[in-house]
Every structure is written in structure tokens, then in C-alpha cells.
Motif scaffolding. Structure first.
Motif, PDB file in Angstrom:
ATOM      1  N   LEU A   1       0.854  -1.183   0.000  1.00  0.00           N
ATOM      2  CA  LEU A   1       0.000   0.000   0.000  1.00  0.00           C
ATOM      3  C   LEU A   1       0.891   1.235   0.000  1.00  0.00           C
ATOM      4  N   VAL A   2       0.676   2.129  -0.960  1.00  0.00           N
ATOM      5  CA  VAL A   2       1.525   3.313  -1.112  1.00  0.00           C
ATOM      6  C   VAL A   2       0.679   4.566  -1.325  1.00  0.00           C
ATOM      7  N   GLU A   3       1.365   5.698  -1.222  1.00  0.00           N
ATOM      8  CA  GLU A   3       0.794   6.985  -1.580  1.00  0.00           C
ATOM      9  C   GLU A   3       1.581   7.478  -2.785  1.00  0.00           C
ATOM     10  N   LEU A   4       0.901   8.211  -3.656  1.00  0.00           N
ATOM     11  CA  LEU A   4       1.509   8.612  -4.910  1.00  0.00           C
ATOM     12  C   LEU A   4       1.483  10.134  -5.038  1.00  0.00           C
ATOM     13  N   LEU A   5       2.647  10.707  -5.376  1.00  0.00           N
ATOM     14  CA  LEU A   5       2.768  12.144  -5.608  1.00  0.00           C
ATOM     15  C   LEU A   5       3.017  12.377  -7.097  1.00  0.00           C
ATOM     16  N   LEU A   6       2.209  13.263  -7.705  1.00  0.00           N
ATOM     17  CA  LEU A   6       2.339  13.599  -9.120  1.00  0.00           C
ATOM     18  C   LEU A   6       2.664  15.082  -9.251  1.00  0.00           C
TER      19      LEU A   6
ATOM     20  N   TYR B   1      -1.574  12.516  -4.211  1.00  0.00           N
ATOM     21  CA  TYR B   1      -1.187  13.891  -3.943  1.00  0.00           C
ATOM     22  C   TYR B   1      -0.675  14.465  -5.259  1.00  0.00           C
ATOM     23  N   TYR B   2      -0.949  15.751  -5.503  1.00  0.00           N
ATOM     24  CA  TYR B   2      -0.433  16.322  -6.742  1.00  0.00           C
ATOM     25  C   TYR B   2      -0.210  17.818  -6.603  1.00  0.00           C
ATOM     26  N   ALA B   3       0.673  18.322  -7.468  1.00  0.00           N
ATOM     27  CA  ALA B   3       0.915  19.759  -7.567  1.00  0.00           C
ATOM     28  C   ALA B   3      -0.167  20.313  -8.479  1.00  0.00           C
ATOM     29  N   ASN B   4      -1.034  21.161  -7.929  1.00  0.00           N
ATOM     30  CA  ASN B   4      -2.192  21.620  -8.689  1.00  0.00           C
ATOM     31  C   ASN B   4      -1.960  22.943  -9.419  1.00  0.00           C
TER      32      ASN B   4
ATOM     33  N   PHE C   1      -1.076  25.162 -18.415  1.00  0.00           N
ATOM     34  CA  PHE C   1      -2.512  24.941 -18.268  1.00  0.00           C
ATOM     35  C   PHE C   1      -2.883  23.500 -18.634  1.00  0.00           C
ATOM     36  N   MET C   2      -2.402  23.030 -19.800  1.00  0.00           N
ATOM     37  CA  MET C   2      -2.755  21.674 -20.254  1.00  0.00           C
ATOM     38  C   MET C   2      -2.141  20.589 -19.376  1.00  0.00           C
ATOM     39  N   ALA C   3      -0.896  20.774 -18.950  1.00  0.00           N
ATOM     40  CA  ALA C   3      -0.253  19.772 -18.093  1.00  0.00           C
ATOM     41  C   ALA C   3      -1.009  19.638 -16.777  1.00  0.00           C
ATOM     42  N   ILE C   4      -1.394  20.769 -16.203  1.00  0.00           N
ATOM     43  CA  ILE C   4      -2.151  20.742 -14.948  1.00  0.00           C
ATOM     44  C   ILE C   4      -3.502  20.070 -15.158  1.00  0.00           C
ATOM     45  N   LYS C   5      -4.179  20.439 -16.233  1.00  0.00           N
ATOM     46  CA  LYS C   5      -5.505  19.890 -16.514  1.00  0.00           C
ATOM     47  C   LYS C   5      -5.448  18.373 -16.704  1.00  0.00           C
ATOM     48  N   VAL C   6      -4.512  17.888 -17.508  1.00  0.00           N
ATOM     49  CA  VAL C   6      -4.380  16.450 -17.756  1.00  0.00           C
ATOM     50  C   VAL C   6      -4.056  15.709 -16.456  1.00  0.00           C
ATOM     51  N   THR C   7      -3.119  16.245 -15.689  1.00  0.00           N
ATOM     52  CA  THR C   7      -2.735  15.594 -14.434  1.00  0.00           C
ATOM     53  C   THR C   7      -3.932  15.543 -13.482  1.00  0.00           C
ATOM     54  N   TYR C   8      -4.659  16.640 -13.375  1.00  0.00           N
ATOM     55  CA  TYR C   8      -5.828  16.671 -12.490  1.00  0.00           C
ATOM     56  C   TYR C   8      -6.889  15.667 -12.939  1.00  0.00           C
ATOM     57  N   VAL C   9      -7.234  15.670 -14.214  1.00  0.00           N
ATOM     58  CA  VAL C   9      -8.289  14.776 -14.698  1.00  0.00           C
ATOM     59  C   VAL C   9      -7.914  13.318 -14.454  1.00  0.00           C
ATOM     60  N   MET C  10      -6.666  12.967 -14.717  1.00  0.00           N
ATOM     61  CA  MET C  10      -6.248  11.580 -14.509  1.00  0.00           C
ATOM     62  C   MET C  10      -6.216  11.236 -13.016  1.00  0.00           C
ATOM     63  N   ALA C  11      -5.704  12.153 -12.189  1.00  0.00           N
ATOM     64  CA  ALA C  11      -5.646  11.903 -10.747  1.00  0.00           C
ATOM     65  C   ALA C  11      -7.055  11.826 -10.156  1.00  0.00           C
TER      66      ALA C  11
ATOM     67  N   SER D   1      -8.727   8.660  -8.405  1.00  0.00           N
ATOM     68  CA  SER D   1      -9.234   8.830  -7.043  1.00  0.00           C
ATOM     69  C   SER D   1     -10.654   8.277  -6.920  1.00  0.00           C
ATOM     70  N   ILE D   2     -11.499   8.614  -7.870  1.00  0.00           N
ATOM     71  CA  ILE D   2     -12.891   8.146  -7.852  1.00  0.00           C
ATOM     72  C   ILE D   2     -12.946   6.639  -8.083  1.00  0.00           C
ATOM     73  N   ALA D   3     -12.213   6.160  -9.089  1.00  0.00           N
ATOM     74  CA  ALA D   3     -12.249   4.730  -9.443  1.00  0.00           C
ATOM     75  C   ALA D   3     -11.740   3.845  -8.306  1.00  0.00           C
ATOM     76  N   LEU D   4     -10.703   4.302  -7.606  1.00  0.00           N
ATOM     77  CA  LEU D   4     -10.121   3.499  -6.524  1.00  0.00           C
ATOM     78  C   LEU D   4     -10.749   3.790  -5.161  1.00  0.00           C
ATOM     79  N   GLY D   5     -11.508   4.866  -5.081  1.00  0.00           N
ATOM     80  CA  GLY D   5     -12.095   5.244  -3.802  1.00  0.00           C
ATOM     81  C   GLY D   5     -11.065   5.740  -2.807  1.00  0.00           C
ATOM     82  N   VAL D   6     -10.066   6.481  -3.314  1.00  0.00           N
ATOM     83  CA  VAL D   6      -9.014   7.011  -2.449  1.00  0.00           C
ATOM     84  C   VAL D   6      -9.020   8.532  -2.509  1.00  0.00           C
ATOM     85  N   PRO D   7      -8.533   9.187  -1.457  1.00  0.00           N
ATOM     86  CA  PRO D   7      -8.541  10.654  -1.469  1.00  0.00           C
ATOM     87  C   PRO D   7      -7.507  11.251  -2.409  1.00  0.00           C
ATOM     88  N   LEU D   8      -7.812  12.464  -2.877  1.00  0.00           N
ATOM     89  CA  LEU D   8      -6.907  13.245  -3.718  1.00  0.00           C
ATOM     90  C   LEU D   8      -6.656  14.565  -3.017  1.00  0.00           C
ATOM     91  N   PHE D   9      -5.389  14.923  -2.869  1.00  0.00           N
ATOM     92  CA  PHE D   9      -4.991  16.152  -2.194  1.00  0.00           C
ATOM     93  C   PHE D   9      -4.137  16.991  -3.140  1.00  0.00           C
TER      94      PHE D   9
END
Length: 166
Positions: A18-23, A71-74, A79-89, A93-101
Motif C-alpha cells: 500500500l503506497v501513496e503517490l505524488l504527481l 497527492y499532486y501539484a495543482n 494549463f494543459m499539463a495541470i488539466k491532464v494531471t488533475y483529470v487523470m488523478a 481517485s474516484i475509481a479506486l475510492g481514495v482521497p486526492l490532495f
């Protein structure tokens, strides 16, 4: 840092650590880190567009680990890099049922300027992010911390779009 995580699949997903992921996907290179018990166990850095780099990275991580939090840098940044990273994260988050910060990207570059358009850059002054038009200071590379400082992050994870006036 390495190009890609090895693709090793464990038979039972519950046997995966079990891990936490930073993007950190606000600009190229895309940077990420995997944390176990709050300590960085792997890092990843790859030049390219977030839309091309992030999917295979997430596939490899999910083949090796169970993700307990994201976790991610928001922002600020591309603009596009942030948007893509957010949408994927957010999707993960929703699919796995884990929090996003989220937190701003200055937490990962020593609070140095972040390149914007042309000679402009984003800077953080007295807690506020602004655009400086004639940026003379050099930006610094983004580095994931060796220990995940969860207190820097907020559950308010929406992207931080700081756009220049047109």
C-alpha cells in the motif's frame, strides 16, 4: 530516477504494498514519487507531455502497488499539463475510492519561480501567486521530498490556474 517502473504483476492485488503517490505534472519533465509509510521508495522523471507520460506511469504503478492516496501539484504551470494531471488523478481517485490532495508546485522547487510564457514566470509573494513579466530569477527543477509532508496538502484539490491577462 529511472525511465519506467518494471512491469511485475502479483497474482493477488491485495498482496501489493500500500503506497501513496505524488504527481508533479505542471511542466516537463513530469515528476512522480511513490511513498510507503511516508517515505519515498521510488521516483520517476520523464520528459514529454503529461498526456503521453502519465498513463503508462500509472499503469506501471498500479501493476506493482495498491494506491491508498493521491497527492499532486495543482499549479501554477502549463494549463494543459495541470488539466491532464488533475483529470487523470481525479479519475483514479474516484475509481479506486481514495482521497486526492493538492498543493501548489512551489512546495517542490524550493519556492523558486516557475516558468510561464516567454520571459514571464509565476512567483509566490507573501503567500499569493502572481505573474512577473520580466523574470530574471532562474527556475529550479521540481524534486519530490524524501518524506511526504501531508500537512502541505489540502483536500481542496481543484487545479490552480493562474493565467496571464490578455
Amino acid at each position: 530516477m529511472h525511465e519506467a517502473l518494471p512491469r511485475t504483476h502479483l497474482e493477488n492485488p491485495h498482496e501489493r504494498p500500500l503506497v501513496e503517490l505524488l504527481l508533479i505534472g505542471v511542466t516537463s519533465p513530469f515528476v512522480a514519487a511513490v511513498y510507503e509509510d511516508g517515505k519515498c521508495i521510488e521516483t520517476f522523471r520523464k520528459e514529454g507531455k503529461s498526456s503521453e507520460v502519465l498513463p503508462p506511469f500509472l499503469h506501471d504503478v498500479m501493476a506493482r502497488y495498491r494506491i491508498g492516496a493521491l497527492y499532486y501539484a495543482n499549479g501554477p504551470g502549463s494549463f494543459m499539463a495541470i488539466k491532464v494531471t488533475y483529470v487523470m488523478a481525479k479519475t483514479l481517485s474516484i475509481a479506486l475510492g481514495v482521497p486526492l490532495f493538492g498543493t501548489d508546485a512551489f512546495a517542490f522547487n524550493g519556492n523558486r519561480p516557475i516558468r510561464a510564457i516567454g520571459r514571464s514566470c509565476f512567483v509566490k509573494e507573501e503567500g499569493e501567486i502572481v505573474i512577473r513579466n520580466d523574470c530574471e530569477e532562474q527556475s529550479a527543477p521540481f524534486e519530490p521530498p524524501s518524506v511526504l509532508e501531508r500537512s502541505l496538502f489540502s483536500p481542496q484539490s481543484e487545479p490552480l490556474y493562474v493565467l496571464p491577462a490578455l
